[in-house]
Enzyme design. Structure first.
Site, mmCIF file in Angstrom:
data_model
loop_
_atom_site.group_PDB
_atom_site.id
_atom_site.type_symbol
_atom_site.label_atom_id
_atom_site.label_comp_id
_atom_site.label_asym_id
_atom_site.label_seq_id
_atom_site.Cartn_x
_atom_site.Cartn_y
_atom_site.Cartn_z
ATOM 1 C CG HIS A 1 -0.980 -4.799 6.378
ATOM 2 N ND1 HIS A 1 -2.295 -5.134 6.624
ATOM 3 C CD2 HIS A 1 -0.550 -4.145 7.489
ATOM 4 C CE1 HIS A 1 -2.652 -4.699 7.822
ATOM 5 N NE2 HIS A 1 -1.616 -4.098 8.364
ATOM 6 C CD GLU B 1 -7.158 -6.842 3.326
ATOM 7 O OE1 GLU B 1 -8.175 -6.126 3.402
ATOM 8 O OE2 GLU B 1 -6.045 -6.514 3.810
ATOM 9 C CG HIS C 1 -5.474 -3.159 9.686
ATOM 10 N ND1 HIS C 1 -4.454 -2.260 9.498
ATOM 11 C CD2 HIS C 1 -6.101 -3.287 8.473
ATOM 12 C CE1 HIS C 1 -4.449 -1.848 8.232
ATOM 13 N NE2 HIS C 1 -5.452 -2.455 7.605
ATOM 14 C CG PHE D 1 -2.313 0.314 0.972
ATOM 15 C CD1 PHE D 1 -2.744 1.628 0.951
ATOM 16 C CD2 PHE D 1 -3.236 -0.702 0.736
ATOM 17 C CE1 PHE D 1 -4.072 1.936 0.705
ATOM 18 C CE2 PHE D 1 -4.573 -0.411 0.491
ATOM 19 C CZ PHE D 1 -4.994 0.919 0.471
ATOM 20 C CG HIS E 1 -11.123 -2.968 6.683
ATOM 21 N ND1 HIS E 1 -10.920 -2.583 5.392
ATOM 22 C CD2 HIS E 1 -10.142 -3.850 6.978
ATOM 23 C CE1 HIS E 1 -9.849 -3.199 4.908
ATOM 24 N NE2 HIS E 1 -9.360 -3.980 5.855
#
EC number: 3.5.1.9
Length: 209
Positions: free
Chosen positions: A48, A172, A58, A18, A160
């Protein structure tokens, strides 16, 4: 013999993360040489990176860290459902063809070929209403082959928040390119990281008898 599908992307330098997250790095603390019989590496990474399990910590300041989670949701019968090319949100209509007698775990494939070597800002995510309906049917774990169950630009993380409220677990960054639609045994155990907000997993599917 049962067949195995490895549904984990490679974790190495250059693995996508990310934007703003910590990339994977590896350095050698020791290397085989005269006087040193072993190689020992030092890893720096976000939890992650690659296939991973998010913990409630998270997305909830009072949430449980990943090392304290019950492992049962990450091990057992699951269904892989194809919603290839659907998005930006995976809706109930995208899954409705395969929701009869759902097991407690559902993994959704959205890519024809997962981008394991690059960040995809247009990643597909779950519509919050889709997660609500899966939870209503007794689903306890959801997975997806993108980096998030929410759109990449989301600041409210509506999906989420659904899994927080409904007590679902999530995987994920799976790679489902080679996996036909159908039912399998999922094995994707997070590490016992007692203060972490997520954990890498080595996610595999095994054919059922």
């Amino acid at each position: 013999m049962p067949r195995l599908w490895d549904i984990s992307p490679p974790v190495q330098e250059g693995a996508p993360v990310f934007p703003g997250d910590t990339p994977y790095r590896q350095q050698w603390a020791a290397q085989i040489a005269p006087g040193c019989p072993v190689n020992v590496s030092t890893l720096t990474l976000s939890p992650h990176v690659g296939a991973h399990a998010d913990a409630p910590l998270h997305y909830d300041p009072q949430g449980v860290p990943v090392g304290a989670l019950d492992l049962e949701p990450y091990l057992g019968r699951c269904r892989v459902i194809h919603a290839i090319g659907r998005g930006p949100l995976v809706t109930w209509d995208d899954l409705a063809h395969a929701v009869q007698d759902l097991p407690a775990r559902v993994l959704v494939r959205t890519y024809e070929r997962a981008p394991v070597d690059r960040w995809d800002p247009q990643l597909a995510a779950y519509a919050p209403q889709t997660l609500e309906r899966l939870a209503d049917l007794g689903v306890r774990l959801v997975g997806i082959d993108t980096a998030s169950i929410d759109p990449a630009e989301s600041k409210t993380l509506d999906s989420h928040q659904v899994i927080r409220r409904r007590g679902l677990r999530v995987l994920e960054n799976l790679v489902l390119d080679a996996v036909p639609e159908g039912d399998y045994e999922l094995i994707a155990l997070p590490l016992k990281l007692m203060a972490a907000d997520a954990s890498p997993v080595r996610a595999v599917l095994r054919s059922l008898p």
